[in-house]
Design a protein around this motif. Sequence first.
Motif, PDB file in Angstrom:
ATOM      1  N   ASN A   4       0.815  -1.219   0.000  1.00 42.13           N
ATOM      2  CA  ASN A   4       0.000   0.000   0.000  1.00 42.13           C
ATOM      3  C   ASN A   4       0.847   1.267   0.000  1.00 42.13           C
ATOM      4  OD1 ASN A   4      -2.483  -1.252  -0.070  1.00 42.13           O
ATOM      5  ND2 ASN A   4      -2.461  -1.611   2.147  1.00 42.13           N
ATOM      6  N   HIS A   5       0.239   2.346  -0.410  1.00 43.73           N
ATOM      7  CA  HIS A   5       0.858   3.673  -0.418  1.00 43.73           C
ATOM      8  C   HIS A   5       2.170   3.690  -1.180  1.00 43.73           C
ATOM      9  CE1 HIS A   5      -2.191   4.299   2.509  1.00 43.73           C
ATOM     10  NE2 HIS A   5      -1.642   3.445   3.346  1.00 43.73           N
ATOM     11  N   THR A   6       2.245   2.880  -2.208  1.00 48.09           N
ATOM     12  CA  THR A   6       3.469   2.868  -3.010  1.00 48.09           C
ATOM     13  C   THR A   6       3.105   2.957  -4.482  1.00 48.09           C
ATOM     14  OG1 THR A   6       4.462   1.419  -1.382  1.00 48.09           O
ATOM     15  CG2 THR A   6       5.559   1.541  -3.515  1.00 48.09           C
ATOM     16  N   THR A 136      -0.004   0.695  -5.816  1.00 46.46           N
ATOM     17  CA  THR A 136       0.009  -0.412  -4.837  1.00 46.46           C
ATOM     18  C   THR A 136       0.367  -1.742  -5.527  1.00 46.46           C
ATOM     19  OG1 THR A 136      -2.363  -0.868  -5.051  1.00 46.46           O
ATOM     20  CG2 THR A 136      -1.726   0.680  -3.326  1.00 46.46           C
TER      21      THR A 136
END
Length: 187
Positions: A4-6, A136
């Motif tokens: 997540n958050h990537t 993500t």
Amino acid sequence: MRINHTNLSRLIVYGTASIRLSETRADATHKWKAYVRGYGNGDISHFIRSVTFKIHETFPNPTRSVDTSPFEIEEMGWGEFTIQGKLYFVDVHEKPLYFLIGLKLHREIYTTAIGDVEYPSGWVINERMDSVIFHTPTSVMYKLVSSNQEKEMSEEVWEKAENEKQRILAAIDHVLDKLVGLSRHTK
Ligand code: SLL
């Protein structure tokens, strides 16, 4: 598993290259290629599994799949048409990406190369650059993609891309203005 958050992104260039044959035949005046490659010819095979090119039905086996680098097909023909491309990632959990590219045999104003690599003279190049964004990404994809650094975009190419973006935005504004004008008219 997804991270997540990537966001990870990689630049790809897809296009066609063609050259007139010195001896033309009734069914072939040009030799041409269609391809997908990394920016600056950087390797993309560590995260791209295969590329399918759907070419014109006047060719035998018009759906051509390439599963090793270079992701490229070569043909001989006489006419221009739109090629449908589909790009599959190594991790099957990442959705394939579609693209369209016009096969150009004749030079026009907008048949240009991105400018990140050199081509021999005489070839007509029609290319588009795109940024593949892994939002993500799966952990498999994250490892694969980040295992290779990509070449930095040159200032010239960056400027060209920025100008193109402005041109597209201006065109969208223009169309929106027209639409607003039209709807005022019909009220
Ligand atoms: C056109 N709409 O009329 C396009 C179609 C088709 C090109 C172009 C086949 C070569 C062969 C070929 O070049 N098709 O017969 O092997 O311009």
